[in-house]
Enzyme design. Structure first.
Site, PDB file in Angstrom:
ATOM      1  N   ASP A 149      47.361  37.636  93.840  1.00  9.72           N
ATOM      2  CA  ASP A 149      48.406  37.032  92.952  1.00  9.72           C
ATOM      3  C   ASP A 149      48.922  38.465  91.939  1.00  9.72           C
ATOM      4  O   ASP A 149      50.033  38.464  91.720  1.00  9.72           O
ATOM      5  CB  ASP A 149      48.053  35.856  92.496  1.00  9.72           C
ATOM      6  CG  ASP A 149      47.485  34.782  93.281  1.00  9.72           C
ATOM      7  OD1 ASP A 149      46.872  35.118  94.189  1.00  9.72           O
ATOM      8  OD2 ASP A 149      47.810  33.634  93.269  1.00  9.72           O
ATOM      9  N   GLU A 157      53.631  27.252  93.808  1.00  6.33           N
ATOM     10  CA  GLU A 157      52.881  27.865  94.978  1.00  6.33           C
ATOM     11  C   GLU A 157      53.220  27.865  96.181  1.00  6.33           C
ATOM     12  O   GLU A 157      53.255  29.014  96.883  1.00  6.33           O
ATOM     13  CB  GLU A 157      51.520  27.119  94.818  1.00  6.33           C
ATOM     14  CG  GLU A 157      50.176  27.990  95.746  1.00  6.33           C
ATOM     15  CD  GLU A 157      49.124  27.247  95.419  1.00  6.33           C
ATOM     16  OE1 GLU A 157      48.910  26.135  94.947  1.00  6.33           O
ATOM     17  OE2 GLU A 157      48.023  27.812  95.675  1.00  6.33           O
ATOM     18  N   HIS A 162      52.784  29.105  89.546  1.00  4.34           N
ATOM     19  CA  HIS A 162      51.886  29.950  90.433  1.00  4.34           C
ATOM     20  C   HIS A 162      52.894  31.262  90.555  1.00  4.34           C
ATOM     21  O   HIS A 162      53.822  31.153  91.332  1.00  4.34           O
ATOM     22  CB  HIS A 162      51.732  29.393  91.917  1.00  4.34           C
ATOM     23  CG  HIS A 162      50.259  29.568  92.071  1.00  4.34           C
ATOM     24  ND1 HIS A 162      49.281  28.673  91.968  1.00  4.34           N
ATOM     25  CD2 HIS A 162      49.749  30.466  93.091  1.00  4.34           C
ATOM     26  CE1 HIS A 162      48.229  29.121  92.532  1.00  4.34           C
ATOM     27  NE2 HIS A 162      48.611  30.146  93.374  1.00  4.34           N
ATOM     28  N   TRP A 179      44.948  41.702  98.584  1.00  6.00           N
ATOM     29  CA  TRP A 179      43.811  41.156  97.266  1.00  6.00           C
ATOM     30  C   TRP A 179      43.180  42.081  96.788  1.00  6.00           C
ATOM     31  O   TRP A 179      43.417  42.879  95.592  1.00  6.00           O
ATOM     32  CB  TRP A 179      43.042  39.985  97.614  1.00  6.00           C
ATOM     33  CG  TRP A 179      43.796  38.531  97.642  1.00  6.00           C
ATOM     34  CD1 TRP A 179      43.536  37.469  96.716  1.00  6.00           C
ATOM     35  CD2 TRP A 179      44.778  38.218  98.573  1.00  6.00           C
ATOM     36  NE1 TRP A 179      44.362  36.488  96.844  1.00  6.00           N
ATOM     37  CE2 TRP A 179      45.347  36.803  98.015  1.00  6.00           C
ATOM     38  CE3 TRP A 179      45.658  38.589  99.336  1.00  6.00           C
ATOM     39  CZ2 TRP A 179      46.163  36.075  98.633  1.00  6.00           C
ATOM     40  CZ3 TRP A 179      46.507  38.016 100.061  1.00  6.00           C
ATOM     41  CH2 TRP A 179      46.988  36.740  99.789  1.00  6.00           C
ATOM     42  N   ARG A 205      44.839  23.580  87.374  1.00  9.52           N
ATOM     43  CA  ARG A 205      43.923  22.948  88.386  1.00  9.52           C
ATOM     44  C   ARG A 205      42.477  23.458  88.314  1.00  9.52           C
ATOM     45  O   ARG A 205      42.297  24.334  87.047  1.00  9.52           O
ATOM     46  CB  ARG A 205      44.485  22.943  89.838  1.00  9.52           C
ATOM     47  CG  ARG A 205      44.336  24.285  90.352  1.00  9.52           C
ATOM     48  CD  ARG A 205      44.701  23.911  91.916  1.00  9.52           C
ATOM     49  NE  ARG A 205      44.684  25.320  92.590  1.00  9.52           N
ATOM     50  CZ  ARG A 205      45.537  25.890  93.376  1.00  9.52           C
ATOM     51  NH1 ARG A 205      46.774  24.904  93.792  1.00  9.52           N
ATOM     52  NH2 ARG A 205      45.737  27.093  93.929  1.00  9.52           N
ATOM     53  N   ASP A 206      41.780  22.931  88.975  1.00  9.66           N
ATOM     54  CA  ASP A 206      40.220  23.420  88.962  1.00  9.66           C
ATOM     55  C   ASP A 206      40.078  24.980  89.296  1.00  9.66           C
ATOM     56  O   ASP A 206      39.224  24.906  90.480  1.00  9.66           O
ATOM     57  CB  ASP A 206      39.253  22.450  89.512  1.00  9.66           C
ATOM     58  CG  ASP A 206      39.835  21.998  90.825  1.00  9.66           C
ATOM     59  OD1 ASP A 206      40.735  22.639  91.426  1.00  9.66           O
ATOM     60  OD2 ASP A 206      39.185  21.165  91.608  1.00  9.66           O
ATOM     61  N   GLU A 207      40.884  25.767  88.945  1.00  9.94           N
ATOM     62  CA  GLU A 207      41.098  26.834  89.670  1.00  9.94           C
ATOM     63  C   GLU A 207      40.897  28.153  88.332  1.00  9.94           C
ATOM     64  O   GLU A 207      40.124  28.559  87.676  1.00  9.94           O
ATOM     65  CB  GLU A 207      41.833  27.341  90.578  1.00  9.94           C
ATOM     66  CG  GLU A 207      41.517  28.321  91.508  1.00  9.94           C
ATOM     67  CD  GLU A 207      42.076  28.305  93.162  1.00  9.94           C
ATOM     68  OE1 GLU A 207      41.934  29.018  93.762  1.00  9.94           O
ATOM     69  OE2 GLU A 207      42.256  27.003  93.416  1.00  9.94           O
ATOM     70  N   ASP A 218      45.897  32.720  88.870  1.00 13.85           N
ATOM     71  CA  ASP A 218      46.571  32.395  90.028  1.00 13.85           C
ATOM     72  C   ASP A 218      47.495  31.232  89.676  1.00 13.85           C
ATOM     73  O   ASP A 218      48.734  30.997  89.846  1.00 13.85           O
ATOM     74  CB  ASP A 218      45.855  31.844  91.303  1.00 13.85           C
ATOM     75  CG  ASP A 218      44.847  30.782  90.744  1.00 13.85           C
ATOM     76  OD1 ASP A 218      44.422  30.822  89.787  1.00 13.85           O
ATOM     77  OD2 ASP A 218      44.264  30.215  91.792  1.00 13.85           O
TER      78      ASP A 218
HETATM   79  C1  BGC Z   1      44.692  30.591  95.001  1.00  9.63           C
HETATM   80  C2  BGC Z   1      45.748  31.779  95.269  1.00  9.63           C
HETATM   81  C3  BGC Z   1      44.781  32.753  96.018  1.00  9.63           C
HETATM   82  C4  BGC Z   1      44.544  32.442  97.265  1.00  9.63           C
HETATM   83  C5  BGC Z   1      43.733  33.060  98.079  1.00  9.63           C
HETATM   84  C6  BGC Z   1      44.280  29.952  96.111  1.00  9.63           C
HETATM   85  O1  BGC Z   1      43.445  28.813  95.992  1.00  9.63           O
HETATM   86  O2  BGC Z   1      45.224  29.786  93.811  1.00  9.63           O
HETATM   87  O3  BGC Z   1      46.811  31.802  94.562  1.00  9.63           O
HETATM   88  O4  BGC Z   1      45.384  34.040  96.077  1.00  9.63           O
HETATM   89  O5  BGC Z   1      43.605  30.984  96.928  1.00  9.63           O
HETATM   90  O6  BGC Z   1      43.703  32.687  99.300  1.00  9.63           O
END
Ligand code: BGC
Length: 947
Positions: free
Chosen positions: A452, A720, A741, A505, A443-445, A439
């Site tokens: 995505d 994003e 993003h 998704w 960041r912390d992801e 995504d």
């Molecule tokens: C992500 C997204 C993802 C979404 C889902 C976010 O935190 O960065 O791009 O698809 O959560 O809801």
């Protein structure tokens, strides 16, 4: 004639990949021939083709997009292959040789998994010395190290890739890599050092409660080095308990927080290792492409901020790391911190949430070239602290890391902002295609969010050769479905994120393989993914029981039109479109994709079954969501878009729905409000439904919300949110606000398909045939697109000259054909390559306002005066503000309608997006229609200028 781009499983000379039944592909170019009449493929065990083991013979059946190798493959073997092609004009070409090399296949591992006898939180180096006393022919290392590893042989890094053994569902399978280390081995004593880091496997990652040690809590290594001597003998060095370990200089590392490297740390204490039982069943030769340094960039500026920080500006939001050279005195602590944007002139990184994104280096006084090992950053700005002396841009290099894919597409137009938008989306792909489609990278992801990836996959396949990249992602996705009853998790690999099963998704399961098939024409992606595609639709089918026999999807949680602007719950931004409508639409769409895939694979039974299912869902959607006159009861931009894109609208109502979308957009001041679901299809639906003008309006809008808003705000990647940064330069929030993003970068697919007109066709995928249907608009003077497709290079260009004539130039590659659709054209008036089309030897016909022509390989230049003027004059039908923005037009308007000059600016703001004609019945602006007609004659003479 020449043969290029020889690939095996869509990878150039793959070493140690799991290839299944390898598929060979190649491109023939530099010939005036049009078609391949025959080809011959040969495979040999040596480069000179003296030990030939396969010869297809001259054959008409060889498909350059995917020729499946049927011979039984042996382990540890390099196979050389070459191809000869005959063209219809008599040209013949023989390729150079290419190769693929197998790894262990089913050979058992004699090496053992080992782990160091050091605290599990200390980053270790695992070491081994071994002698070599005979002349060496070839040496290979087969390695897997957990969490991440880098291997050195005699002090030199093996291979050019980073982040091995890659990021996948480690609980289900583990990838091992193969290295050709022949050149690194010397006579006498040799050393192997394997540095281990936490990575995704055991470091902090994921975002639920337990974010450490998701897959394992111990560093581990498995390594087999096979030495083949020139005398025909061989030796094998296996990892086992004779190997040793040391504490490394890396004091700490993880993906989110960064890395600390202490060059002064010099503990020579040696620790034992012991064998651990991680088993061998999960091991599989790699599928991941190498992650390499694809580009290097230099800072464009060293900034002294208001708070006196020293900050490098890389000029580009990039992903990877910074490399620098230093000879700082012993004990100097150099710290780099990474951020995407400055705020109030200072360094800023709050939108990275808990990710520290730092690099710390403690110098030991020696000169060193420094870089991190087991982390990466998404950044444009780098705050430098602890640097001795002046910070000079030239001392730092931005290393841009991503999966080793070739760029295939490029677009340039007369509008620099559009060009920047294209590049921003491309950089979004570079930044987020680091082994897994993420995504965001900062960041912390940084996880493989399925939605995505799904919405961007079409754009991705145009931009870069993404076959192998998505094939590995698909493999992971299918694995994750296995114990979830077909449900697709929110992220793949699923790490520690619970849940999933959201529409759009989960469609990563169906849409991505279909896009890959369409772009590369190799049906093995469908073969590989078919079970997963079906499992996803079956999962939905099991879920839809609650709707009382109707085929609708009314259960479960859905992200909906994520981040759309028409929703009313900022805490759950699922947008304003009924999520069950979206879910049902995707249910219908995915069933259709499964049916199409089944057909390609020759599975007629499944094709029928899923086609029928798709039709049932469509009927249920029409019953539930359409009035009998064709009105869609969900009144949002995205609802219209999805209905048209996914073929949910009964034929007789299509025009009405397209008109309703036009009206809806008008009501929204011709600005988008769409989120993750509507955005990718928005302009495609408009251009496909006689609203191409609106597609360009949306593309070219510069004010919020629009694609170019971010560009005018200086974005170098895709944001994003439509308003990630506000007009005053302030970030709009820190909760979920990445500046890299790629989801909205999916507009680029429209650019390739409609602006440039290059469309793959389903029954001749891989661009063996294209539908070439560019749709120009007067607001661009020219467009130039190129696509190094799976069959060869396409070019599509158009230009609108000063007189308003249209010029097109197309290049169609060898062994491909195109159905050209020239818009707004009359057969009699079209010229091709300097002569009238009618006299040229081309099959062409008139279909309404479109001239259709069949093109074969070659260069084609078309020229004509369009039936309707492209260069528009002003008119009373245009939004009033657009007319008033032009001084000359404004003067004419005021001359005819002096009362307009008296309208207050507030009123203008409120109603200015409506046309003068529409406003002419309003009490504040009653105008007789004869005056409007006269005004139109005058206005029409003033041509709208193009930027
Ligand atoms: C992500 C997204 C993802 C979404 C889902 C976010 O935190 O960065 O791009 O698809 O959560 O809801």
């Amino acid at each position: 004639m020449k043969i290029i781009n020889m690939k095996t499983n869509h990878i150039i000379n793959p070493l140690g990949f799991d290839l299944g039944k390898p598929r060979l592909s190649f491109i023939t170019c530099e010939t005036l021939g049009v078609k391949q009449t025959a080809a011959q493929i040969q495979i040999s065990l040596d480069e000179d083709f003296a030990c030939m083991i396969f010869d297809s013979g001259k054959s008409k059946e060889i498909d350059s997009l995917a020729y499946e190798v049927t011979i039984e493959l042996g382990a540890y073997t390099r196979y050389y292959w070459r191809v000869k092609v005959w063209a219809d004009n008599g040209d013949v070409a023989l390729s150079d040789s290419a190769w693929f090399e197998t790894a262990k296949l089913d050979k058992h591992w004699s090496a053992k998994w080992i782990t160091p006898e050091i605290d599990k939180n200390v980053h270790p180096v695992i070491i081994k010395e071994f002698p070599v006393s005979k002349e060496v022919k070839s040496v290979r290392a087969y390695v897997c190290g957990l969490g991440l590893y880098e291997m050195e042989i005699n002090g030199v890094k093996a291979g050019e890739e980073y982040f091995t053994p890659h990021f996948n569902a480690y609980n289900k399978w583990l990838q091992y890599q193969t290295y050709d280390i022949t050149e690194l081995i010397k006579q006498g004593q040799n050393s192997v050092n394997v540095l281990l880091g936490n990575g995704w496997y055991k470091g902090r990652f994921g975002f639920e409660d337990n974010t450490r040690e998701i897959y394992g809590d111990k560093f581990a290594l498995l390594c087999e080095i096979i030495i083949n001597y020139t005398d025909g003998t061989s030796a094998i060095i296996n990892s086992d308990n004779t190997w040793k370990s040391r504490k490394s200089n890396i004091l700490d590392s993880n993906i989110y927080d960064g890395e600390i490297y202490d060059a002064t740390f010099n503990d020579l204490a040696v620790y034992d290792v012991h064998e651990i039982d991680l088993g061998f069943n999960k091991l599989k030769a790699r599928l991941s492409l190498p992650v390499v340094i694809k580009e290097k960039i230099k800072p464009i500026e060293v900034i002294k901020t208001i708070d006196c920080e020293t900050v490098l500006d890389m000029g580009q939001n990039m992903v990877g790391w910074i490399e620098f050279k230093t000879k700082a005195p012993k004990g100097t602590e150099i710290k780099l911190q990474f951020g995407e944007i400055l705020q109030e002139g200072n360094f800023y990184r709050d939108n990275l949430r808990t990710a520290k994104a730092e690099y710390k280096y403690i110098a030991n006084g020696d000169e060193a070239v420094v870089r991190p090992h087991f982390t990466f950053y998404g950044f444009r700005y780098v705050k430098v602290s602890g640097w001795q002396g002046e910070v000079k841009a030239n001392d730092f290099t931005g290393c841009v890391l991503y999966s080793d894919m070739q760029q295939t597409g490029h677009i340039e137009t007369s509008n620099p902002l559009v060009n920047k938008l294209f590049l921003n989306a491309l950089w979004g792909q570079k930044g987020n295609f680091l082994d897994v489609p993420t995504d965001c990278p900062q960041r912390d992801e940084r996880m493989g969010w399925t939605g995505d990836a799904q919405v961007f996959s079409g754009t991705a396949c145009f931009n870069m050769d993404s076959y192998a990249f998505f094939s590995k992602y698909g493999y992971d996705l299918a694995k994750e479905q296995e114990d979830r009853n077909g449900m697709v998790p929110m992220v793949v690999p699923a790490v520690n994120v619970q849940g999933g099963g959201s529409s759009a998704w989960g469609e990563a399961a169906t849409v991505i393989p279909w896009n890959v098939y369409l772009h590369y024409g190799d049906k093995s992606i469908l073969k590989q993914q078919f079970k997963s595609m079906k499992a996803w639709v079956d999962y939905i089918k099991n879920e839809d029981t609650s709707s009382g026999g109707k085929r609708l999807w009314t259960t479960g949680f859905h992200f909906g039109d994520w981040l759309a602007l028409d929703g009313d719950n900022p805490n759950l931004p699922t947008g304003g479109t009924d999520t069950q409508f979206i879910a049902s639409a995707y249910y219908c769409y995915s069933s259709k994709v499964v049916a199409k895939a089944a057909k390609v694979l020759g599975d007629e039974k499944s094709a029928k079954e899923y086609d029928a299912l798709s039709n049932e869902v469509k009927t249920a959607i029409i019953d539930e969501y359409f009035s009998k006159n064709g009105r869609i009861t969900v009144n949002t931009q995205t609802a219209y878009i999805v209905a048209l894109f996914m073929d949910l609208v009964p034929k007789e109502h299509k025009e009405r729905v397209a008109n309703d979308l036009r009206k809806k957009l008008k009501h929204d001041k011709n600005h988008l409000k769409t989120g993750f679901v509507g955005t990718p299809y928005l302009c495609r639906v408009l251009s496909e439904n006689k609203c191409n003008d609106l597609a360009y309006t949306l593309l070219l809008n510069k004010d919020y919300p629009s694609w170019l808003y971010a560009v005018t705000m200086g974005a170098t990647t895709i944001w994003e949110r439509w308003n990630s940064v506000l007009p005053d330069g302030k970030i709009s929030g820190t909760d979920m606000n990445s500046l890299n993003h790629y989801a909205y970068g999916s507009i680029v697919e429209w650019m390739y398909r409609y602006m440039a007109g290059i469309n793959p066709v389903e029954d001749k995928p891989g661009f063996r045939q294209v539908r070439l249907a560019p749709q120009p608009d007067y607001r661009l003077k020219y467009v130039k697109a190129s696509l190094n497709s799976a069959v060869g290079t396409y070019e599509s260009q158009w230009e609108l000259d000063e007189k308003g004539d249209l010029k097109f130039k197309f290049i169609i590659p060898f062994n491909a054909t195109a159905t050209l659709e020239l818009p707004n054209a009359k057969l009699e008036n079209v010229w091709v390559n300097g002569k009238p089309l009618k006299e040229a030897n081309i099959c062409a016909s008139q279909c309404g306002k479109i001239v259709i022509a069949d093109l074969t390989s070659g260069t084609w230049e078309f020229y004509y005066m369009p039936e309707e003027d492209y260069i528009k004059g002003y008119s009373t039908q245009m939004p009033m503000i657009e007319i008033l923005a032009n001084e000359e037009a404004k003067k004419v308007v005021i001359e005819y309608l002096p009362q307009i000059a008296l309208l207050s600016s507030e009123l203008l703001k409120k109603v200015g997006h409506e046309s003068i004609r529409e406003l002419s019945t309003k009490p504040f602006l009653i105008i007789a229609s004869e005056i409007l007609d006269k005004l139109d004659i005058k206005l029409n003479k003033i041509k709208i200028s193009v930027e």
